[in-house]
Design a protein around this motif. Structure first.
Motif, PDB file in Angstrom:
ATOM      1  N   GLN A  34       0.829  -1.194   0.000  1.00  0.00           N
ATOM      2  CA  GLN A  34       0.000   0.000   0.000  1.00  0.00           C
ATOM      3  C   GLN A  34       0.871   1.256   0.000  1.00  0.00           C
ATOM      4  N   GLN A  35       0.321   2.318  -0.565  1.00  0.00           N
ATOM      5  CA  GLN A  35       0.982   3.613  -0.577  1.00  0.00           C
ATOM      6  C   GLN A  35       0.019   4.634   0.019  1.00  0.00           C
ATOM      7  N   VAL A  36       0.420   5.254   1.119  1.00  0.00           N
ATOM      8  CA  VAL A  36      -0.440   6.233   1.781  1.00  0.00           C
ATOM      9  C   VAL A  36      -0.290   7.571   1.062  1.00  0.00           C
ATOM     10  N   ALA A  37      -1.343   8.004   0.373  1.00  0.00           N
ATOM     11  CA  ALA A  37      -1.306   9.253  -0.374  1.00  0.00           C
ATOM     12  C   ALA A  37      -1.526  10.453   0.534  1.00  0.00           C
ATOM     13  N   GLN A  38      -2.432  10.303   1.478  1.00  0.00           N
ATOM     14  CA  GLN A  38      -2.751  11.400   2.404  1.00  0.00           C
ATOM     15  C   GLN A  38      -3.419  10.820   3.628  1.00  0.00           C
ATOM     16  N   TRP A  39      -3.053  11.329   4.817  1.00  0.00           N
ATOM     17  CA  TRP A  39      -3.660  10.841   6.051  1.00  0.00           C
ATOM     18  C   TRP A  39      -3.554  11.894   7.134  1.00  0.00           C
ATOM     19  N   GLU A  40      -4.597  12.034   7.919  1.00  0.00           N
ATOM     20  CA  GLU A  40      -4.551  12.982   9.029  1.00  0.00           C
ATOM     21  C   GLU A  40      -5.404  12.486  10.183  1.00  0.00           C
ATOM     22  N   ILE A  41      -5.048  12.935  11.369  1.00  0.00           N
ATOM     23  CA  ILE A  41      -5.806  12.636  12.574  1.00  0.00           C
ATOM     24  C   ILE A  41      -6.187  13.957  13.234  1.00  0.00           C
ATOM     25  N   GLU A  42      -7.480  14.129  13.501  1.00  0.00           N
ATOM     26  CA  GLU A  42      -7.992  15.320  14.153  1.00  0.00           C
ATOM     27  C   GLU A  42      -8.557  14.938  15.516  1.00  0.00           C
ATOM     28  N   ILE A  43      -8.304  15.780  16.502  1.00  0.00           N
ATOM     29  CA  ILE A  43      -8.739  15.520  17.869  1.00  0.00           C
ATOM     30  C   ILE A  43      -9.598  16.680  18.361  1.00  0.00           C
ATOM     31  N   ASP A  44     -10.780  16.373  18.854  1.00  0.00           N
ATOM     32  CA  ASP A  44     -11.633  17.359  19.520  1.00  0.00           C
ATOM     33  C   ASP A  44     -11.767  16.959  20.983  1.00  0.00           C
ATOM     34  N   GLY A  45     -11.493  17.900  21.865  1.00  0.00           N
ATOM     35  CA  GLY A  45     -11.589  17.620  23.291  1.00  0.00           C
ATOM     36  C   GLY A  45     -10.298  17.097  23.886  1.00  0.00           C
ATOM     37  N   GLY A  46      -9.222  17.134  23.123  1.00  0.00           N
ATOM     38  CA  GLY A  46      -7.919  16.671  23.602  1.00  0.00           C
ATOM     39  C   GLY A  46      -6.829  17.067  22.646  1.00  0.00           C
ATOM     40  N   LYS A  47      -5.648  16.476  22.803  1.00  0.00           N
ATOM     41  CA  LYS A  47      -4.526  16.798  21.921  1.00  0.00           C
ATOM     42  C   LYS A  47      -3.548  15.638  21.876  1.00  0.00           C
ATOM     43  N   ILE A  48      -2.759  15.590  20.809  1.00  0.00           N
ATOM     44  CA  ILE A  48      -1.702  14.583  20.684  1.00  0.00           C
ATOM     45  C   ILE A  48      -0.508  15.034  21.510  1.00  0.00           C
ATOM     46  N   GLU A  49      -0.146  14.242  22.501  1.00  0.00           N
ATOM     47  CA  GLU A  49       0.968  14.580  23.388  1.00  0.00           C
ATOM     48  C   GLU A  49       2.307  14.122  22.826  1.00  0.00           C
ATOM     49  N   ALA A  50       2.323  12.966  22.153  1.00  0.00           N
ATOM     50  CA  ALA A  50       3.578  12.426  21.627  1.00  0.00           C
ATOM     51  C   ALA A  50       3.262  11.420  20.529  1.00  0.00           C
ATOM     52  N   SER A  51       4.229  11.215  19.642  1.00  0.00           N
ATOM     53  CA  SER A  51       4.111  10.231  18.569  1.00  0.00           C
ATOM     54  C   SER A  51       5.428   9.472  18.470  1.00  0.00           C
ATOM     55  N   TYR A  52       5.353   8.166  18.190  1.00  0.00           N
ATOM     56  CA  TYR A  52       6.559   7.363  18.106  1.00  0.00           C
ATOM     57  C   TYR A  52       6.243   6.045  17.402  1.00  0.00           C
ATOM     58  N   ARG A  53       7.273   5.278  17.068  1.00  0.00           N
ATOM     59  CA  ARG A  53       7.115   3.925  16.535  1.00  0.00           C
ATOM     60  C   ARG A  53       7.342   2.932  17.659  1.00  0.00           C
ATOM     61  N   ASP A  54       6.448   1.965  17.802  1.00  0.00           N
ATOM     62  CA  ASP A  54       6.620   0.967  18.848  1.00  0.00           C
ATOM     63  C   ASP A  54       7.555  -0.153  18.382  1.00  0.00           C
ATOM     64  N   HIS A  55       7.710  -1.194  19.199  1.00  0.00           N
ATOM     65  CA  HIS A  55       8.673  -2.255  18.901  1.00  0.00           C
ATOM     66  C   HIS A  55       8.243  -3.123  17.731  1.00  0.00           C
ATOM     67  N   TYR A  56       6.991  -2.960  17.248  1.00  0.00           N
ATOM     68  CA  TYR A  56       6.548  -3.670  16.050  1.00  0.00           C
ATOM     69  C   TYR A  56       6.660  -2.797  14.799  1.00  0.00           C
ATOM     70  N   GLY A  57       7.014  -1.526  14.990  1.00  0.00           N
ATOM     71  CA  GLY A  57       7.071  -0.596  13.871  1.00  0.00           C
ATOM     72  C   GLY A  57       5.780   0.157  13.647  1.00  0.00           C
ATOM     73  N   ASN A  58       4.754  -0.090  14.479  1.00  0.00           N
ATOM     74  CA  ASN A  58       3.490   0.639  14.354  1.00  0.00           C
ATOM     75  C   ASN A  58       3.672   2.102  14.742  1.00  0.00           C
ATOM     76  N   HIS A  59       2.946   2.983  14.063  1.00  0.00           N
ATOM     77  CA  HIS A  59       2.958   4.398  14.438  1.00  0.00           C
ATOM     78  C   HIS A  59       1.971   4.602  15.586  1.00  0.00           C
ATOM     79  N   ILE A  60       2.449   5.172  16.699  1.00  0.00           N
ATOM     80  CA  ILE A  60       1.641   5.403  17.886  1.00  0.00           C
ATOM     81  C   ILE A  60       1.459   6.901  18.096  1.00  0.00           C
ATOM     82  N   ASP A  61       0.218   7.314  18.359  1.00  0.00           N
ATOM     83  CA  ASP A  61      -0.068   8.668  18.828  1.00  0.00           C
ATOM     84  C   ASP A  61      -0.686   8.560  20.214  1.00  0.00           C
ATOM     85  N   LEU A  62      -0.149   9.303  21.178  1.00  0.00           N
ATOM     86  CA  LEU A  62      -0.706   9.356  22.526  1.00  0.00           C
ATOM     87  C   LEU A  62      -1.558  10.612  22.647  1.00  0.00           C
TER      88      LEU A  62
END
Length: 265
Positions: A34-62
């Motif tokens: 797959q090729q990700v052309a465009q992607w976004e995450i919007e938060i109402d009532g909170g905010k993204i504190e941190a982002s990182y890759r976990d030990h499986y390579g998954n993208h994590i947003d806290l």
């Protein structure tokens, strides 16, 4: 295939919440499938504190909730071009070694029911066919229907029931494949269903590592290997490792959850 995805998760609380933290695995990553052309995450009532890759390579947003808020809405949306219709990811080695995906977890610990399922041959040339037969056996034994299990139902308990969902099928398949000495993992993601844009939940399937092929996908619930209608989000040893959203909160407020998901071409 060009897929457009819109995924909204809304939490509402009966009283203001002082603290809540959500771990999101909601960002698909580009790969040979797959090729990700465009992607976004919007938060109402909170905010993204941190982002990182976990030990499986998954993208994590806290994501943290605003103190005193009574609702939190998470919207993930974008476009993904799927590239591979064979179900074969290949010999892609991530941060976790293959032996890690041989280890059972609390959700994939095999009992007598899983041990009774057919084994996969050691002959490499027969393994793909054997895995498809295993998939067919699981679906025949545990027909697809929601309501019979919960998000925390172990694979062994699910197989002893009357019906299950994609999470149960994937975890049973993973547990059974490991009994044959094959590294296996759980995959969460999205699936375009023909003539059905609105969906109730994300999808799940399994991947097994085979010599000469690498990681190969099996969707037990639909009896196929993932094709161009599938979008991978996260991987792990079980459903908990790859959950699109999980979290915790403090306080006595009751929580309600509403999910809206659209996947269309």
């Amino acid at each position: 295939m060009e897929l457009s995805i819109s995924h909204t998760t809304e939490y509402t609380y009966t009283a203001p919440v002082d603290y809540a933290l959500q771990k999101l695995r909601l960002r698909p990553l580009s790969s040979v499938m797959q090729q990700v052309a465009q992607w976004e995450i919007e938060i109402d009532g909170g905010k993204i504190e941190a982002s990182y890759r976990d030990h499986y390579g998954n993208h994590i947003d806290l994501v943290s909730i605003e103190p005193g808020a009574s609702a939190l809405t998470i919207r993930a949306s974008g476009q993904v071009r799927t590239l591979n219709s064979t179900g074969v990811l290949g010999a892609v080695m991530g941060r976790a070694p293959l032996w890690h995906f041989l280890q059972p977890t609390a959700l994939t610990m095999p009992g007598e029911a899983i041990k009774a399922l057919p084994r996969v041959a050691s002959d490499v040339s027969a393994q793909v066919a054997d895995l498809h037969r295993l998939s067919d056996m699981i679906l025949k034994t545990l027909p697809y229907m929601s309501g019979g299990t919960a998000v925390d139902t172990p694979a062994e308990d699910a197989l002893k029931g009357e019906t299950g969902v994609c999470q149960d099928h994937a975890q049973i398949f993973v547990a059974a494949s490991r009994l044959s000495g094959l590294p296996a993992r759980y995959v969460s993601g999205y699936l375009r269903i023909n003539e059905q844009v609105q969906q109730e939940a994300t999808h799940a399937w399994a991947e097994v590592f085979l010599q000469g092929l690498g990681w190969v996908g099996f969707d037990v619930s639909n009896g196929v290997s993932p094709d161009e209608k599938y979008v991978r989000i996260a991987i792990g040893r079980d459903a908990r490792d790859a959950a699109p959203v999980e979290g915790l909160r403090m306080g006595n407020a009751d929580e309600s959850l509403m999910v809206s998901l659209q996947v269309q071409q």
